[in-house]
Design a protein around this motif. Structure first.
Motif, PDB file in Angstrom:
ATOM      1  N   LYS A 256      34.217  41.091  47.529  1.00 61.35           N
ATOM      2  CA  LYS A 256      34.620  41.055  46.223  1.00 61.35           C
ATOM      3  C   LYS A 256      35.977  40.455  45.696  1.00 61.35           C
ATOM      4  CE  LYS A 256      32.263  43.248  43.900  1.00 61.35           C
ATOM      5  NZ  LYS A 256      31.245  42.726  42.660  1.00 61.35           N
ATOM      6  N   PHE A 257      36.995  40.884  46.905  1.00 64.55           N
ATOM      7  CA  PHE A 257      38.335  40.336  46.667  1.00 64.55           C
ATOM      8  C   PHE A 257      38.416  39.073  46.349  1.00 64.55           C
ATOM      9  CE2 PHE A 257      42.027  38.597  48.941  1.00 64.55           C
ATOM     10  CZ  PHE A 257      42.960  39.123  48.316  1.00 64.55           C
ATOM     11  N   LEU A 258      37.686  38.321  47.485  1.00 61.64           N
ATOM     12  CA  LEU A 258      37.608  36.897  47.492  1.00 61.64           C
ATOM     13  C   LEU A 258      37.084  36.360  46.103  1.00 61.64           C
ATOM     14  CD1 LEU A 258      38.393  34.342  49.273  1.00 61.64           C
ATOM     15  CD2 LEU A 258      36.139  34.446  50.242  1.00 61.64           C
ATOM     16  N   THR A 259      36.111  37.019  45.628  1.00 67.41           N
ATOM     17  CA  THR A 259      35.583  36.287  44.219  1.00 67.41           C
ATOM     18  C   THR A 259      36.680  36.449  43.130  1.00 67.41           C
ATOM     19  OG1 THR A 259      33.512  37.331  44.999  1.00 67.41           O
ATOM     20  CG2 THR A 259      33.696  36.907  42.646  1.00 67.41           C
ATOM     21  N   TYR A 260      37.692  37.276  43.332  1.00 64.74           N
ATOM     22  CA  TYR A 260      38.469  37.458  42.029  1.00 64.74           C
ATOM     23  C   TYR A 260      39.755  36.973  42.364  1.00 64.74           C
ATOM     24  CZ  TYR A 260      34.911  40.011  39.755  1.00 64.74           C
ATOM     25  OH  TYR A 260      33.720  40.736  39.078  1.00 64.74           O
ATOM     26  N   TYR A 261      40.355  36.722  43.762  1.00 67.57           N
ATOM     27  CA  TYR A 261      41.441  36.374  43.975  1.00 67.57           C
ATOM     28  C   TYR A 261      42.144  35.163  43.339  1.00 67.57           C
ATOM     29  CZ  TYR A 261      45.586  35.365  47.046  1.00 67.57           C
ATOM     30  OH  TYR A 261      46.868  35.288  47.501  1.00 67.57           O
ATOM     31  N   GLY A 262      41.426  34.024  43.403  1.00 66.03           N
ATOM     32  CA  GLY A 262      42.155  32.902  42.726  1.00 66.03           C
ATOM     33  C   GLY A 262      42.256  33.136  41.347  1.00 66.03           C
ATOM     34  N   ALA A 263      41.582  33.856  40.520  1.00 68.10           N
ATOM     35  CA  ALA A 263      41.538  33.921  39.058  1.00 68.10           C
ATOM     36  C   ALA A 263      42.573  35.045  38.768  1.00 68.10           C
ATOM     37  CB  ALA A 263      40.444  34.400  38.285  1.00 68.10           C
ATOM     38  N   SER A 264      42.934  35.790  39.692  1.00 65.27           N
ATOM     39  CA  SER A 264      43.969  36.771  39.526  1.00 65.27           C
ATOM     40  C   SER A 264      45.355  36.177  39.712  1.00 65.27           C
ATOM     41  CB  SER A 264      43.822  37.849  40.583  1.00 65.27           C
ATOM     42  OG  SER A 264      44.362  37.453  41.727  1.00 65.27           O
ATOM     43  N   LYS A 265      45.351  35.146  40.293  1.00 67.55           N
ATOM     44  CA  LYS A 265      46.970  34.622  40.417  1.00 67.55           C
ATOM     45  C   LYS A 265      47.830  35.628  41.106  1.00 67.55           C
ATOM     46  CE  LYS A 265      46.220  31.502  36.447  1.00 67.55           C
ATOM     47  NZ  LYS A 265      46.605  31.122  35.104  1.00 67.55           N
ATOM     48  N   GLY A 266      47.215  36.478  41.839  1.00 71.48           N
ATOM     49  CA  GLY A 266      47.981  37.345  42.635  1.00 71.48           C
ATOM     50  C   GLY A 266      48.503  38.592  41.767  1.00 71.48           C
ATOM     51  N   GLU A 267      48.259  38.717  40.606  1.00 72.97           N
ATOM     52  CA  GLU A 267      48.505  39.816  39.725  1.00 72.97           C
ATOM     53  C   GLU A 267      47.495  40.976  39.877  1.00 72.97           C
ATOM     54  OE1 GLU A 267      48.857  38.727  35.652  1.00 72.97           O
ATOM     55  OE2 GLU A 267      50.271  36.665  36.262  1.00 72.97           O
TER      56      GLU A 267
END
Length: 329
Positions: A256-267
């Motif tokens: 789940k983390f990997l699915t969203y990590y890129g789009a989160s930009k670390g925020e």
């Protein structure tokens, strides 16, 4: 045994009559219906009351509870839990409906398995060509097996807090209230529920009809809001990992983390989550995953999208390989 149906109500004047009528058609008794007005400023409650007055069986009990401020679906469900008087609770969204005799069919199942904490129904997706969640199990009797199902990507049977007949004592004893202030509250709640439940029985007849409407929480969810809430949820999850099925939880949450990590930009806490997952993989001796995580963050790859994509692909490959193991959980 008494059943309480809990219905949060908020801006559903177009759908509430359908929902309430489906409840009034239920034949099981004793039955209580708890409608929680979450500061809806349309005619939802007025329509619900009129529908009940015109169609209500005299043996069905009704409670109307009004919030002083909007608490969201989680808060409305929690209010319903605290004020219900039933032995079993059933969550129903106000834009969905019950199938005929749903509660009776589920309580009939309970008679055969009196120790179960949850009876899971069968959900029909009305706007998806009537697609039905298919399940071939009748009864699961230990927590490890339930966890294995939930964390093995075969969790459709547990995808929602709705369509479950749940012992109220089970909820109260395990403090299984919904986290307030977030969306995707079912996803959060289910994670903690499966860690406590020891017995689940299943009903094969359709019991719940789900509609995905425009303007609902899921259809109106912005990407940013979704990422923010996933970050909040994952921060809760990573500190709750336990046995049995520790590694299955780790890989499920990381997927789940990997699915969203890129789009989160670390925020939204994702940089902190990155450190936590990396450390957990090394601690659990999944060295390849830990190294891939480090490579994925290397600065000299930032402008090499194809290399980052390949590393990301390797990580997904390792996740899939983990869940395909025969000794999973």
């Amino acid at each position: 045994m008494k059943v309480s149906i809990i219905i949060p109500v908020y801006h559903v004047e177009e759908y509430i009559e359908r929902c309430v009528l489906s409840v009034l058609k239920q034949t099981y008794r004793p039955l209580e219906v708890v409608l929680v007005d979450d500061c809806s400023n349309d005619k939802s409650i007025e329509i619900a009351k009129r529908t009940i007055e015109e169609n209500s069986p005299t043996s069905t009990e009704f409670q109307f509870i009004k919030h002083e401020k909007n608490l969201g679906q989680s808060g409305a469900r929690n209010t319903g839990i605290r004020n219900s008087t039933g032995d079993f609770l059933y969550f129903l969204d106000s834009d969905d409906e019950l199938a005929d005799d749903a509660i009776n069919n589920m309580m009939e199942k309970q008679k055969g398995f009196p120790e179960v904490e949850i009876i899971q129904g069968t959900m029909v997706h009305a706007l998806d060509n009537g697609n039905v969640d298919v399940n071939h199990m009748s009864f699961v009797k230990d927590n490890r097996s339930i966890r294995k199902l939930f964390f093995s990507r075969n969790s459709f049977l547990l995808e929602s807090a709705c369509d479950k007949l749940i012992k109220k004592s089970f909820i109260l004893c395990n403090n299984l209230f919904f986290k307030e202030g977030i969306i995707l509250e079912d996803y959060h709640w289910l994670n903690y529920m499966v860690k406590k439940v020891n017995q689940i029985a299943f009903v094969f007849q359709p019991t719940y009809i789900r509609y995905l409407r425009e303007g609902s929480t899921m259809t109106s969810l912005t990407r940013e809001r979704e990422i923010r809430n996933i970050g909040i949820i994952l921060k809760d999850f990573v500190v709750s990992i336990d046995e049995p099925c520790y590694d299955e939880q780790l890989f499920t949450y990381y997927n789940k983390f990997l699915t969203y990590y890129g789009a989160s930009k670390g925020e939204y806490g994702f940089n902190e989550l990155y450190v936590t997952f990396r450390n957990l993989f090394f601690r659990r001796k999944f060295y390849k995953m830990g190294i891939l995580m480090i490579l994925y963050r290397k600065r000299f790859f930032y402008k090499e999208a194809n290399i980052k994509a390949r590393i990301r692909g390797y990580m997904y490959h390792n996740i899939n390989a983990f869940f395909e193991r025969k000794d999973c959980c």
